[in-house]
Design a protein around this motif. Structure first.
Motif, mmCIF file in Angstrom:
data_model
loop_
_atom_site.group_PDB
_atom_site.id
_atom_site.type_symbol
_atom_site.label_atom_id
_atom_site.label_comp_id
_atom_site.label_asym_id
_atom_site.label_seq_id
_atom_site.Cartn_x
_atom_site.Cartn_y
_atom_site.Cartn_z
ATOM 1 N N ILE A 141 25.821 29.839 27.838
ATOM 2 C CA ILE A 141 25.151 28.539 27.970
ATOM 3 C C ILE A 141 25.040 27.866 26.612
ATOM 4 C CG2 ILE A 141 22.943 27.410 28.504
ATOM 5 C CD1 ILE A 141 22.632 29.490 30.775
ATOM 6 N N VAL A 142 24.646 28.607 25.587
ATOM 7 C CA VAL A 142 24.554 28.057 24.228
ATOM 8 C C VAL A 142 25.917 27.527 23.787
ATOM 9 C CG1 VAL A 142 24.202 28.673 21.790
ATOM 10 C CG2 VAL A 142 22.572 29.433 23.517
ATOM 11 N N ASN A 143 26.963 28.270 24.086
ATOM 12 C CA ASN A 143 28.318 27.831 23.744
ATOM 13 C C ASN A 143 28.682 26.560 24.496
ATOM 14 O OD1 ASN A 143 31.337 28.092 24.997
ATOM 15 N ND2 ASN A 143 31.308 28.423 22.780
ATOM 16 N N SER A 144 28.366 26.504 25.774
ATOM 17 C CA SER A 144 28.725 25.348 26.594
ATOM 18 C C SER A 144 27.927 24.099 26.223
ATOM 19 C CB SER A 144 28.508 25.657 28.080
ATOM 20 O OG SER A 144 29.336 26.710 28.477
ATOM 21 N N VAL A 145 26.635 24.247 26.006
ATOM 22 C CA VAL A 145 25.770 23.096 25.732
ATOM 23 C C VAL A 145 25.916 22.606 24.300
ATOM 24 C CG1 VAL A 145 23.359 22.329 25.585
ATOM 25 C CG2 VAL A 145 24.116 23.718 27.525
ATOM 26 N N PHE A 146 25.891 23.525 23.338
ATOM 27 C CA PHE A 146 25.893 23.150 21.928
ATOM 28 C C PHE A 146 27.248 23.315 21.248
ATOM 29 C CE2 PHE A 146 21.544 24.602 22.896
ATOM 30 C CZ PHE A 146 20.871 23.409 22.679
ATOM 31 N N GLU A 147 28.248 23.773 22.009
ATOM 32 C CA GLU A 147 29.582 24.034 21.482
ATOM 33 C C GLU A 147 29.532 25.008 20.298
ATOM 34 O OE1 GLU A 147 31.786 20.442 20.826
ATOM 35 O OE2 GLU A 147 31.286 19.662 22.800
ATOM 36 N N PHE A 148 28.598 25.943 20.370
ATOM 37 C CA PHE A 148 28.455 26.939 19.319
ATOM 38 C C PHE A 148 29.578 27.958 19.413
ATOM 39 C CE2 PHE A 148 27.134 31.243 18.165
ATOM 40 C CZ PHE A 148 26.825 31.053 16.831
ATOM 41 N N THR A 149 30.222 28.230 18.294
ATOM 42 C CA THR A 149 31.159 29.348 18.178
ATOM 43 C C THR A 149 30.940 29.981 16.811
ATOM 44 O OG1 THR A 149 32.970 28.110 17.177
ATOM 45 C CG2 THR A 149 32.903 28.166 19.590
ATOM 46 N N PHE A 150 31.435 31.184 16.657
ATOM 47 C CA PHE A 150 31.345 31.835 15.358
ATOM 48 C C PHE A 150 32.355 31.239 14.382
ATOM 49 C CE2 PHE A 150 29.731 35.400 18.063
ATOM 50 C CZ PHE A 150 28.426 35.312 17.633
ATOM 51 N N THR A 151 33.340 30.528 14.882
ATOM 52 C CA THR A 151 34.379 29.953 14.024
ATOM 53 C C THR A 151 34.095 28.515 13.630
ATOM 54 O OG1 THR A 151 35.670 29.357 15.976
ATOM 55 C CG2 THR A 151 36.174 31.462 14.929
ATOM 56 N N ASN A 152 33.193 27.807 14.319
ATOM 57 C CA ASN A 152 32.908 26.414 13.978
ATOM 58 C C ASN A 152 32.455 26.212 12.536
ATOM 59 O OD1 ASN A 152 33.703 24.869 16.126
ATOM 60 N ND2 ASN A 152 31.688 24.790 17.078
ATOM 61 N N PRO A 153 31.501 27.004 12.050
ATOM 62 C CA PRO A 153 31.090 26.807 10.654
ATOM 63 C C PRO A 153 32.258 26.970 9.682
ATOM 64 C CG PRO A 153 29.517 28.200 11.781
ATOM 65 C CD PRO A 153 30.680 27.997 12.710
ATOM 66 N N LEU A 154 33.147 27.904 9.971
ATOM 67 C CA LEU A 154 34.309 28.107 9.108
ATOM 68 C C LEU A 154 35.245 26.905 9.162
ATOM 69 C CD1 LEU A 154 35.100 31.840 9.952
ATOM 70 C CD2 LEU A 154 33.949 30.952 7.938
ATOM 71 N N GLU A 155 35.439 26.364 10.348
ATOM 72 C CA GLU A 155 36.317 25.211 10.497
ATOM 73 C C GLU A 155 35.768 24.004 9.746
ATOM 74 O OE1 GLU A 155 36.601 24.824 14.701
ATOM 75 O OE2 GLU A 155 37.890 26.591 14.900
ATOM 76 N N LYS A 156 34.442 23.810 9.772
ATOM 77 C CA LYS A 156 33.824 22.677 9.084
ATOM 78 C C LYS A 156 33.939 22.831 7.574
ATOM 79 C CE LYS A 156 30.719 21.590 12.823
ATOM 80 N NZ LYS A 156 29.382 21.629 13.336
ATOM 81 N N GLN A 157 33.826 24.056 7.054
ATOM 82 C CA GLN A 157 33.949 24.294 5.632
ATOM 83 C C GLN A 157 35.371 24.025 5.166
ATOM 84 O OE1 GLN A 157 32.628 28.272 4.950
ATOM 85 N NE2 GLN A 157 30.464 27.696 4.847
ATOM 86 N N VAL A 158 36.344 24.435 5.935
ATOM 87 C CA VAL A 158 37.736 24.241 5.584
ATOM 88 C C VAL A 158 38.092 22.759 5.594
ATOM 89 C CG1 VAL A 158 40.131 24.670 6.312
ATOM 90 C CG2 VAL A 158 38.461 26.521 6.346
ATOM 91 N N SER A 159 37.568 22.011 6.572
ATOM 92 C CA SER A 159 37.900 20.595 6.660
ATOM 93 C C SER A 159 37.258 19.773 5.542
ATOM 94 C CB SER A 159 37.482 20.034 8.031
ATOM 95 O OG SER A 159 36.083 20.092 8.179
#
Length: 161
Positions: A141-159
């Motif tokens: 549910i957290v993933n679906s509602v907030f689009e939380f993933t363990f890789t999102n923070p990494l993707e934002k840092q790289v971008s």
């Protein structure tokens, strides 16, 4: 071997939820066929390993390590992800299931049930087994509602670089 109903209504459902939650938490949006194949394959693996442990009277505990490695292998092969992701999915999903297992223990103590009471009644086994899915479901549910993933923070840092 455990009752066939436990395979159908607990292990396959739990394995499906582990697959969906684990892969989504690592940013993979696989299709229903992949999740279903993982659910059935890993559910059967759990059923067989637990059956072997029961038949040879091996104390449960080490089965968790064996099943986590089997799950990682299946996620790698069926989910077609790299080994790091497969291990992450297996470890996170297994950990969430173990946290849910704590709820099972509280319910068992509250209802003053024995392990034999649970294992001798397939429907009680299935019902109490599903309490292990609580944290898997919450994280889905957290993933679906907030689009939380363990890789999102990494993707934002790289971008940002």
């Amino acid at each position: 071997m455990e009752d066939f109903r436990v395979l159908l209504f607990l292990h396959i459902v739990n394995a499906f939820l582990m697959s969906v939650t684990g892969l989504r938490l690592f940013g993979h949006r696989s299709n229903l066929k992949t999740f279903t194949t993982l659910g059935i394959t890993y559910g059967v693996a759990v059923w067989i390993v637990r059956g072997i442990y029961g038949h040879y009277h091996i104390p449960l505990g080490t089965h968790t390590i064996i099943l986590t490695l089997i799950f990682a292998f299946l996620v790698r092969m069926i989910g077609k992800v790299d080994w790091g992701t497969a291990l992450g999915v297996a470890l996170v999903s297994s950990s969430l299931g173990m946290l849910g297992g704590g709820i099972s223990i509280l319910i068992i103590q509250f209802l003053q049930l024995s392990v034999m009471d649970i294992l001798s009644n397939p429907w009680l086994h299935v019902l109490l087994g599903h309490t292990e899915n609580v944290f898997l479901f919450v994280m889905l549910i957290v993933n679906s509602v907030f689009e939380f993933t363990f890789t999102n923070p990494l993707e934002k840092q790289v971008s940002r670089r």
